[in-house]
Motif scaffolding. Structure first.
Motif, PDB file in Angstrom:
ATOM      1  N   LEU A 169       0.858  -1.181   0.000  1.00  0.00           N
ATOM      2  CA  LEU A 169       0.000   0.000   0.000  1.00  0.00           C
ATOM      3  C   LEU A 169       0.894   1.229   0.000  1.00  0.00           C
ATOM      4  O   LEU A 169       1.876   1.288   0.751  1.00  0.00           O
ATOM      5  N   ALA A 170       0.546   2.201  -0.830  1.00  0.00           N
ATOM      6  CA  ALA A 170       1.263   3.477  -0.894  1.00  0.00           C
ATOM      7  C   ALA A 170       2.763   3.283  -1.115  1.00  0.00           C
ATOM      8  O   ALA A 170       3.595   4.018  -0.562  1.00  0.00           O
ATOM      9  N   GLY A 171       3.123   2.286  -1.889  1.00  0.00           N
ATOM     10  CA  GLY A 171       4.519   2.044  -2.213  1.00  0.00           C
ATOM     11  C   GLY A 171       5.311   1.313  -1.150  1.00  0.00           C
ATOM     12  O   GLY A 171       6.526   1.118  -1.309  1.00  0.00           O
ATOM     13  N   VAL A 172       4.652   0.889  -0.066  1.00  0.00           N
ATOM     14  CA  VAL A 172       5.332   0.172   1.015  1.00  0.00           C
ATOM     15  C   VAL A 172       4.770  -1.238   1.066  1.00  0.00           C
ATOM     16  O   VAL A 172       3.554  -1.440   1.019  1.00  0.00           O
ATOM     17  N   SER A 173       5.654  -2.229   1.163  1.00  0.00           N
ATOM     18  CA  SER A 173       5.208  -3.616   1.150  1.00  0.00           C
ATOM     19  C   SER A 173       5.701  -4.370   2.374  1.00  0.00           C
ATOM     20  O   SER A 173       6.687  -3.999   3.013  1.00  0.00           O
ATOM     21  N   SER A 174       4.993  -5.452   2.684  1.00  0.00           N
ATOM     22  CA  SER A 174       5.348  -6.343   3.784  1.00  0.00           C
ATOM     23  C   SER A 174       5.976  -7.612   3.225  1.00  0.00           C
ATOM     24  O   SER A 174       5.539  -8.110   2.183  1.00  0.00           O
ATOM     25  N   PRO A 175       6.964  -8.168   3.914  1.00  0.00           N
ATOM     26  CA  PRO A 175       7.562  -9.427   3.462  1.00  0.00           C
ATOM     27  C   PRO A 175       6.782 -10.657   3.892  1.00  0.00           C
ATOM     28  O   PRO A 175       7.176 -11.782   3.563  1.00  0.00           O
ATOM     29  N   ALA A 176       5.690 -10.480   4.639  1.00  0.00           N
ATOM     30  CA  ALA A 176       4.920 -11.620   5.135  1.00  0.00           C
ATOM     31  C   ALA A 176       4.456 -12.486   3.967  1.00  0.00           C
ATOM     32  O   ALA A 176       3.972 -11.981   2.952  1.00  0.00           O
ATOM     33  N   ILE A 195      -7.826  11.292   3.615  1.00  0.00           N
ATOM     34  CA  ILE A 195      -6.730  10.684   2.860  1.00  0.00           C
ATOM     35  C   ILE A 195      -7.295   9.957   1.640  1.00  0.00           C
ATOM     36  O   ILE A 195      -8.436   9.487   1.650  1.00  0.00           O
ATOM     37  N   THR A 196      -6.489   9.895   0.609  1.00  0.00           N
ATOM     38  CA  THR A 196      -6.843   9.153  -0.596  1.00  0.00           C
ATOM     39  C   THR A 196      -5.737   8.154  -0.877  1.00  0.00           C
ATOM     40  O   THR A 196      -4.556   8.519  -0.943  1.00  0.00           O
ATOM     41  N   LEU A 197      -6.132   6.897  -1.016  1.00  0.00           N
ATOM     42  CA  LEU A 197      -5.182   5.811  -1.232  1.00  0.00           C
ATOM     43  C   LEU A 197      -5.366   5.224  -2.624  1.00  0.00           C
ATOM     44  O   LEU A 197      -6.499   4.953  -3.044  1.00  0.00           O
ATOM     45  N   SER A 198      -4.279   5.030  -3.341  1.00  0.00           N
ATOM     46  CA  SER A 198      -4.338   4.279  -4.591  1.00  0.00           C
ATOM     47  C   SER A 198      -4.432   2.799  -4.244  1.00  0.00           C
ATOM     48  O   SER A 198      -3.611   2.283  -3.476  1.00  0.00           O
ATOM     49  N   VAL A 199      -5.449   2.123  -4.790  1.00  0.00           N
ATOM     50  CA  VAL A 199      -5.661   0.716  -4.460  1.00  0.00           C
ATOM     51  C   VAL A 199      -5.735  -0.111  -5.736  1.00  0.00           C
ATOM     52  O   VAL A 199      -5.969   0.406  -6.836  1.00  0.00           O
ATOM     53  N   ASN A 200      -5.537  -1.388  -5.591  1.00  0.00           N
ATOM     54  CA  ASN A 200      -5.547  -2.322  -6.712  1.00  0.00           C
ATOM     55  C   ASN A 200      -6.983  -2.522  -7.194  1.00  0.00           C
ATOM     56  O   ASN A 200      -7.829  -3.005  -6.433  1.00  0.00           O
ATOM     57  N   PRO A 201      -7.309  -2.182  -8.430  1.00  0.00           N
ATOM     58  CA  PRO A 201      -8.688  -2.312  -8.903  1.00  0.00           C
ATOM     59  C   PRO A 201      -9.157  -3.756  -9.005  1.00  0.00           C
ATOM     60  O   PRO A 201     -10.364  -4.015  -9.090  1.00  0.00           O
ATOM     61  N   GLY A 202      -8.242  -4.707  -8.994  1.00  0.00           N
ATOM     62  CA  GLY A 202      -8.623  -6.109  -9.015  1.00  0.00           C
ATOM     63  C   GLY A 202      -8.993  -6.660  -7.649  1.00  0.00           C
ATOM     64  O   GLY A 202      -9.464  -7.799  -7.541  1.00  0.00           O
ATOM     65  N   PHE A 203      -8.792  -5.844  -6.599  1.00  0.00           N
ATOM     66  CA  PHE A 203      -9.093  -6.262  -5.230  1.00  0.00           C
ATOM     67  C   PHE A 203     -10.492  -5.826  -4.821  1.00  0.00           C
ATOM     68  O   PHE A 203     -10.995  -4.781  -5.250  1.00  0.00           O
ATOM     69  N   ALA A 244      -9.166   8.611  14.416  1.00  0.00           N
ATOM     70  CA  ALA A 244      -9.702   7.317  13.999  1.00  0.00           C
ATOM     71  C   ALA A 244      -8.594   6.287  13.860  1.00  0.00           C
ATOM     72  O   ALA A 244      -7.448   6.617  13.544  1.00  0.00           O
ATOM     73  N   ARG A 245      -8.979   5.048  14.097  1.00  0.00           N
ATOM     74  CA  ARG A 245      -8.079   3.914  13.856  1.00  0.00           C
ATOM     75  C   ARG A 245      -8.864   2.863  13.068  1.00  0.00           C
ATOM     76  O   ARG A 245      -9.972   2.478  13.457  1.00  0.00           O
ATOM     77  N   LEU A 246      -8.269   2.385  11.976  1.00  0.00           N
ATOM     78  CA  LEU A 246      -8.947   1.480  11.064  1.00  0.00           C
ATOM     79  C   LEU A 246      -8.037   0.320  10.686  1.00  0.00           C
ATOM     80  O   LEU A 246      -6.810   0.438  10.735  1.00  0.00           O
ATOM     81  N   LEU A 247      -8.656  -0.773  10.273  1.00  0.00           N
ATOM     82  CA  LEU A 247      -7.931  -1.824   9.569  1.00  0.00           C
ATOM     83  C   LEU A 247      -8.457  -1.864   8.145  1.00  0.00           C
ATOM     84  O   LEU A 247      -9.673  -1.935   7.918  1.00  0.00           O
ATOM     85  N   LEU A 248      -7.546  -1.808   7.183  1.00  0.00           N
ATOM     86  CA  LEU A 248      -7.884  -1.917   5.769  1.00  0.00           C
ATOM     87  C   LEU A 248      -7.470  -3.310   5.299  1.00  0.00           C
ATOM     88  O   LEU A 248      -6.296  -3.672   5.355  1.00  0.00           O
ATOM     89  N   LEU A 249      -8.461  -4.083   4.857  1.00  0.00           N
ATOM     90  CA  LEU A 249      -8.232  -5.435   4.363  1.00  0.00           C
ATOM     91  C   LEU A 249      -8.611  -5.488   2.887  1.00  0.00           C
ATOM     92  O   LEU A 249      -9.562  -4.831   2.469  1.00  0.00           O
ATOM     93  N   GLY A 250      -7.901  -6.258   2.111  1.00  0.00           N
ATOM     94  CA  GLY A 250      -8.226  -6.372   0.696  1.00  0.00           C
ATOM     95  C   GLY A 250      -7.639  -7.617   0.096  1.00  0.00           C
ATOM     96  O   GLY A 250      -6.769  -8.274   0.682  1.00  0.00           O
TER      97      GLY A 250
END
Length: 318
Positions: A169-176, A195-203, A244-250
């Motif tokens: 997300l936002a150019g940062v990735s996890s190695p998990a 905030i506006t986030l660029s997201v994967n349209p296939g998700f 606010a605190r959120l979890l974004l799942l996709g």
């Protein structure tokens, strides 16, 4: 992470089509037995079973309590432990010993079978977090069980603090390591911030609101609710009127039907029956401690017996 309901129903999960924003209301689930606490469950439910591979979302706390879940089994999934407060000791049958801490990912791949325990400190402490499961696609559900820990570094995005624990997300990735295209991130958004986030349209995506007065896209999303967004989005806008605190799942739609019963994910009634029988014989009765689910070493107590199966065949819900 166990689902210690006394009478867990079978759940058929399959990809469902939809457009726009769908609000998924939480269902209060009192969990008795070894983990006596209440959770707010937003996935699965009748109107929405999956978000990508995400198949189970329990949101709990803040509550002063003690988690003490004896060794229990899993198949065909990954468990994602994510805490906002508290700490929990994790032990599993592949020899892992780790402490789940706020802001750190503990990712357990059950694959063909694993068992684990979860125990918080002896004195009640403030526990607050989310219990998440990811269904493994059929091609990978018999993979060898593993465990990994990852502590993402929060970064700033348009005034918000973002921690990406799975995916990118936002150019940062996890190695998990996951087995289907997925996203998991925590967003802390200050009051009065959009905030506006660029997201994967296939998700497809889900936004779980832990705290705050939040609008997802154009829809007011109350605390504890999960806002579902269908594939096709290239940008996601979130506004916080208060802190606010959120979890974004996709994730990319799984495209497979799965059956969840208790702590097992399978593809048929007979498979679930077999998983349960092996757990009861190998571990509860002690006939094969090195069998499918292995043994959790150095746990002071007995493993958790499986509930009784329903008297009817586990089958897809209409």
């Amino acid at each position: 992470m166990s689902n210690p309901e006394e009478n867990p129903a079978e759940v058929l999960c399959e990809t469902q089509q939809g457009t726009g924003v769908q609000l998924l209301e939480p269902r209060d689930v009192p969990l008795g037995g070894p983990r006596a606490m209440n959770v707010r469950r937003t996935l699965p439910q009748r109107s929405r079973s999956l978000i990508g591979g995400w198949c189970f979302v329990d949101h709990y706390g803040p509550e002063s309590t003690r988690m003490h879940v004896p060794p229990h089994p899993h198949t065909g999934l990954q468990t994602v432990s994510w805490l906002f407060a508290g700490d929990i000791e994790h032990r599993d049958s592949v020899g892992s010993l780790a402490t789940v801490r706020p802001g750190e990912l503990n990712l357990m791949t059950a694959g063909r079978g694993i068992s684990h325990s979860e125990v918080s400190p002896a004195e009640p402490t403030l526990l607050h977090g989310a219990q998440l499961w990811v269904a493994l696609p059929d091609a990978h559900r018999d993979t060898a069980p593993t465990f990994e820990n990852y502590a993402p570094s929060p970064f700033e995005h348009q005034g918000a603090s973002v921690s990406v624990f799975i995916g990118e997300l936002a150019g940062v990735s996890s190695p998990a390591h996951v087995f289907s295209p997925l996203l998991g991130a925590q967003l802390n958004i200050p009051a009065g911030t959009t905030i506006t986030l660029s997201v994967n349209p296939g998700f497809e995506h889900g936004v779980l609101v832990d705290a705050g007065d939040v609008t997802v896209a154009t829809v007011q999303t109350p605390t504890d609710h999960l806002a579902y967004l269908a594939p096709g989005l290239t940008e996601l806008t979130i506004t916080a009127a208060t802190d606010a605190r959120l979890l974004l799942l996709g994730g990319e739609p799984l495209g497979e039907a799965i059956i969840m019963w208790w702590n097992f994910i399978g593809r048929s009634h007979d498979e679930i029956v077999d998983f349960r029988a092996q757990w009861q014989a190998d571990v509860i009765e002690g006939t094969n401690p090195s069998g499918r689910f292995g043994t959790v070493e150095n746990f002071d107590g007995h493993p958790l017996p499986a509930p009784e199966l329903p008297t009817i065949r586990l089958k897809p819900r209409e």
